[in-house]
Design a protein around this motif. Structure first.
Motif, PDB file in Angstrom:
ATOM      1  N   UNK A 524       0.804  -1.234   0.000  1.00 47.02           N
ATOM      2  CA  UNK A 524       0.000   0.000   0.000  1.00 47.02           C
ATOM      3  C   UNK A 524       0.831   1.275   0.000  1.00 47.02           C
ATOM      4  N   UNK A 525       2.127   1.170   0.244  1.00 46.90           N
ATOM      5  CA  UNK A 525       2.946   2.379   0.271  1.00 46.90           C
ATOM      6  C   UNK A 525       3.769   2.585  -0.980  1.00 46.90           C
ATOM      7  N   UNK A 526       3.471   1.863  -2.041  1.00 44.30           N
ATOM      8  CA  UNK A 526       4.272   1.953  -3.253  1.00 44.30           C
ATOM      9  C   UNK A 526       3.505   2.652  -4.365  1.00 44.30           C
ATOM     10  N   UNK A 527       4.244   3.347  -5.213  1.00 50.79           N
ATOM     11  CA  UNK A 527       3.635   3.959  -6.402  1.00 50.79           C
ATOM     12  C   UNK A 527       3.209   2.874  -7.377  1.00 50.79           C
ATOM     13  N   UNK A 528       2.260   3.212  -8.219  1.00 49.77           N
ATOM     14  CA  UNK A 528       1.665   2.218  -9.103  1.00 49.77           C
ATOM     15  C   UNK A 528       2.687   1.620 -10.061  1.00 49.77           C
ATOM     16  N   UNK A 529       3.602   2.454 -10.576  1.00 48.59           N
ATOM     17  CA  UNK A 529       4.541   1.914 -11.560  1.00 48.59           C
ATOM     18  C   UNK A 529       5.515   0.920 -10.928  1.00 48.59           C
ATOM     19  N   UNK A 530       5.776   1.050  -9.631  1.00 48.31           N
ATOM     20  CA  UNK A 530       6.621   0.056  -8.969  1.00 48.31           C
ATOM     21  C   UNK A 530       5.858  -1.239  -8.733  1.00 48.31           C
ATOM     22  N   UNK A 531       4.548  -1.137  -8.573  1.00 52.44           N
ATOM     23  CA  UNK A 531       3.705  -2.332  -8.505  1.00 52.44           C
ATOM     24  C   UNK A 531       3.836  -3.143  -9.788  1.00 52.44           C
TER      25      UNK A 531
END
Length: 741
Positions: A524-531
């Motif tokens: 939940x603490x990551x930006x979408x592109x890192x997902x």
């Protein structure tokens, strides 16, 4: 008259009824197979995965053939219909393929509508009572289908319909009591059980769960009604009792945690993967065909929306392999897929694409966004990947073809790909290697909150994966997609003991949790592109199942060829007339097979080494995450099994054949050498005999002539005789048999 038969049936013993019908020449075995999912009496059955043809007509024709035999005896037709109902219920206990069940029940009802008027009054009433009970059972099956697909409102409606039909059956059974009292009593007992289970207990429990999840309404009344049904005298069948108990325990699990923190996925993504391998066409040729021709392919009855010669991976996949290898491929995007209920209500819309890899780990991919989803919604979404998912309407947007499940659509897409590849490459033998159960679900949680209870208004943001420890609903992220669902909100009873413990931990509090058929990316603490980077890693590992399937089948081909060689070697061993030349030709074939197996083993091990290598990706951190995901999967186990199979085929099978063939060649060549030496010896003996016969007389004449003429003549005679002996010795040495290497 029929009381013992009905008592046996009530106790679960079908044999007396079956024997009674067999006495009327009814072919009961032909009725038993009608609802079975793996028996297809309809000719020209379509390939696996495609929506099976409606078998109602075929089932009705078969029931009518037996109808005429049963109709000669009073009660014959009602008992025939009851036997069909029992066969359907027996299949229902073991199958999630509901269509054959519904079609068989509908076929029986159609037969009564068409032929019922010819029966006497008692048989008509009893037959109508059995058919009404069939309609009630069909509604119960519809209720289970709704439960399996996560449609609580549809489940409640189907249960209520089952109660209405049970009431009709009860009224008809009472009217038929004077003609067939034993059958009527049996039907009334069955109908009372359905009333208590479906009408009073389960339908109310479904309504209670809906209200509980929506508003937090207590479940006390719903639980109490199930307890009353369990303790009552009406429900005696253990199957019904076990269902009541399962529902009650699920509701108790919900009620016990009504004040706990509950999971709410604010935003995320769910991906359904179906790996497959292409047999008969190398990955390089697959990619070439996809890039140049797939835009015109018909896949699943539709055309691709776009074709991309790249997998759209981020540049972390641009590794530093010494052989300049890297993971990549191409993708074919298809129209969106719509998943609807049987009445046309849209359940889900997913994106569809097929991803092709230069390593051979291809897969069909469906994906969708998740927003503001509680545990029940998340649970229903994960179930949609399984081949045991209930019957729905699955179709491409704007398409006419329909499937029942995503798993069936994925199989057809893989098979269509191989058909197009076969046409493009001129290879009729290309086919897809896939199975409905080879699927994987990836759930990415990008943002999450918790609420007090299922319907709490205040939401507390979750900052890290550790914040979901002990949260109600988080157990869905740590348990696999089940193949069996036996109760309402069964997910509430999933064990929480493994919550977020078997994980691969990242740098910012994210965790990757893998089970046998799911992977959860909780970050939940990551930006979408890192997902996306984490998602590509997880999908890559999940898609390797298709690669191993292709390798295993290739190894099976080697095994079968070696077995064929062994049979030929055994035949050559029995046939003593075979020549060493024929054995040498067989040895060349066997050597060629050994070379093919060695090349295959080298290629496989090279690919496995590449997958394990840190040079597959450019980042050491990502390489470590990939290694952890591989460790958490069955990758290493599959590698060990594959290597063991290669060694078995190479040493035990191929080695044995080669050793046996070498021994046969040696024996055969020894025999041929002995025959050749025998022929040479015979020639020499004949030659020497002639020499001896002519030589002895000639020597005597020479000596006589020389010794009686003069001293010079005697010397000449002795020299001539010596020359003859030397020539004989030289010829003997020349023709003397010698061994061959």
């Amino acid at each position: 008259m029929h009381q013992p038969m009905m008592e046996a049936l009530a106790a679960g013993e079908l044999r007396p009824l079956r024997e009674w019908l067999a006495g009327l020449q009814v072919e009961t075995e032909r009725l038993v197979v009608l609802p079975q999912w793996d028996v297809h009496p309809v000719p020209d059955h379509p390939p696996r995965g495609r929506r099976s043809v409606d078998r109602t007509e075929a089932a009705a024709a078969e029931i009518l053939r037996q109808w005429e035999k049963a109709a000669i005896a009073p009660g014959g037709v009602p008992f025939l219909l009851l036997f069909v109902l029992t066969a359907v219920e027996a299949e229902w206990n073991i199958s999630y393929d509901f269509e054959p069940l519904w079609e068989t029940l509908e076929a029986a009802a159609r037969c009564l509508r068409e032929r019922g008027a010819r029966l006497d009054a008692s048989d008509q009433l009893s037959g109508r009572a059995v058919v009404a009970l069939m309609e009630s059972v069909a509604a119960q099956i519809q209720a289970e289908n709704a439960m399996v697909t996560g449609q609580l409102d549809a489940q409640e409606a189907a249960l209520n319909a089952a109660v209405v039909k049970a009431g009709e059956a009860g009224e008809l059974a009472r009217q038929a009591a004077s003609g067939h009292p034993d059958l009527s009593h049996y039907l009334l007992v069955r109908i009372a059980e359905i009333d208590d289970v479906c009408g009073v207990a389960v339908a109310r429990a479904v309504r209670g769960v809906q209200e509980f999840l929506a508003t937090g309404e207590p479940l006390d009344q719903a639980i109490a009604q199930i307890e009353v049904a369990e303790a009552g005298a009406h429900v005696t069948d253990y199957g019904y009792l076990s269902e009541l108990r399962a529902h009650r325990l699920a509701l108790l699990s919900l009620a016990e945690r009504k004040d706990d923190q509950w999971l709410r996925v604010e935003h995320g993504k769910i991906v359904y993967l179906y790996p497959f391998a292409v047999r008969g066409v190398p990955p390089e040729e697959v990619l070439d065909a996809v890039a140049t021709q797939s835009a015109y392919w018909a896949l699943g009855g539709t055309r691709p929306v776009s074709v991309n010669s790249s997998l759209n991976l981020d540049d972390v996949w641009n590794g530093s392999d010494a052989f300049k290898r890297r993971y990549g491929g191409a993708l074919v995007e298809l129209p969106d897929v719509l998943i609807s209920s049987s009445d046309g209500c849209l359940l889900e819309r997913v994106r569809a694409e097929i991803r092709f890899s230069r390593l051979g780990n291809h897969y069909v991919r469906f994906s969708r966004e998740i927003a503001d989803a509680g545990p029940a919604v998340l649970y229903a979404a994960t179930l949609r990947a399984a081949p045991e998912y209930g019957s729905t309407r699955v179709a491409f947007s704007g398409g006419s073809a329909q499937w029942r499940r995503l798993s069936e659509l994925s199989l057809d897409l893989a098979e269509d790909v191989c058909e197009r590849l076969g046409d493009a490459e001129g290879r009729a033998g290309s086919r897809a290697l896939a199975s409905p159960g080879m699927f994987h679900v990836v759930v990415a949680v990008n943002a999450a909150t918790t609420t007090r209870g299922p319907a709490g208004e205040t939401r507390q943001e979750v900052h890290t994966a550790a914040g979901l420890q002990g949260v109600m609903g988080a157990q869905l992220l740590t348990n696999p997609v089940t193949h069996l669902i036996g109760s309402i909100a069964e997910w509430a009873r999933y064990t929480p003991t493994s919550d977020l413990t078997t994980t691969m931990t990242g740098l910012t509090g994210e965790q990757i949790v893998r089970t046998s058929n799911t992977t959860a990316i909780i970050a939940p603490g990551m930006a979408d592109f890192t997902h996306n980077s984490r998602g590509h890693i997880v999908e890559f590992v999940a898609s390797l199942d298709g690669l191993f399937t292709g390798w295993s089948l290739e190894l099976v081909d080697h095994y079968q060829r070696v077995e064929a060689f062994r049979a030929r070697v055994d035949t050559a061993e029995r046939d003593q007339r075979g020549s060493s030349q024929a054995l040498r030709a067989l040895a060349h074939e066997l050597d060629a097979e050994r070379v093919r197996l060695n090349d295959f083993a080298t290629s496989v091990r090279s690919t496995i080494t590449f997958i394990r290598s840190p040079s597959l990706v450019s980042s050491p951190v990502v390489a470590d995450v990939l290694r952890r995901v591989l460790d958490g999967s069955t990758f290493h186990q599959r590698v060990a099994e594959l290597n063991a199979m290669i060694e078995e085929v190479a040493k035990d099978q191929l080695g044995t054949s080669i050793a046996k063939l070498a021994r046969q060649r040696e024996e055969q060549e020894t025999q041929e050498e002995e025959r050749r030496e025998g022929r040479q010896r015979a020639k020499l003996e004949v030659f020497l005999a002639v020499i001896a016969a002519a030589g002895v007389s000639g020597v005597v004449q020479v000596l006589q002539a020389g010794f009686f003429q003069s001293r010079d003549a005697a010397m000449w005679a002795a020299g001539s005789v010596s020359a003859i002996f030397i020539a004989a010795l030289g010829l003997g040495y020349l023709f003397w048999p010698r061994g061959r290497r």
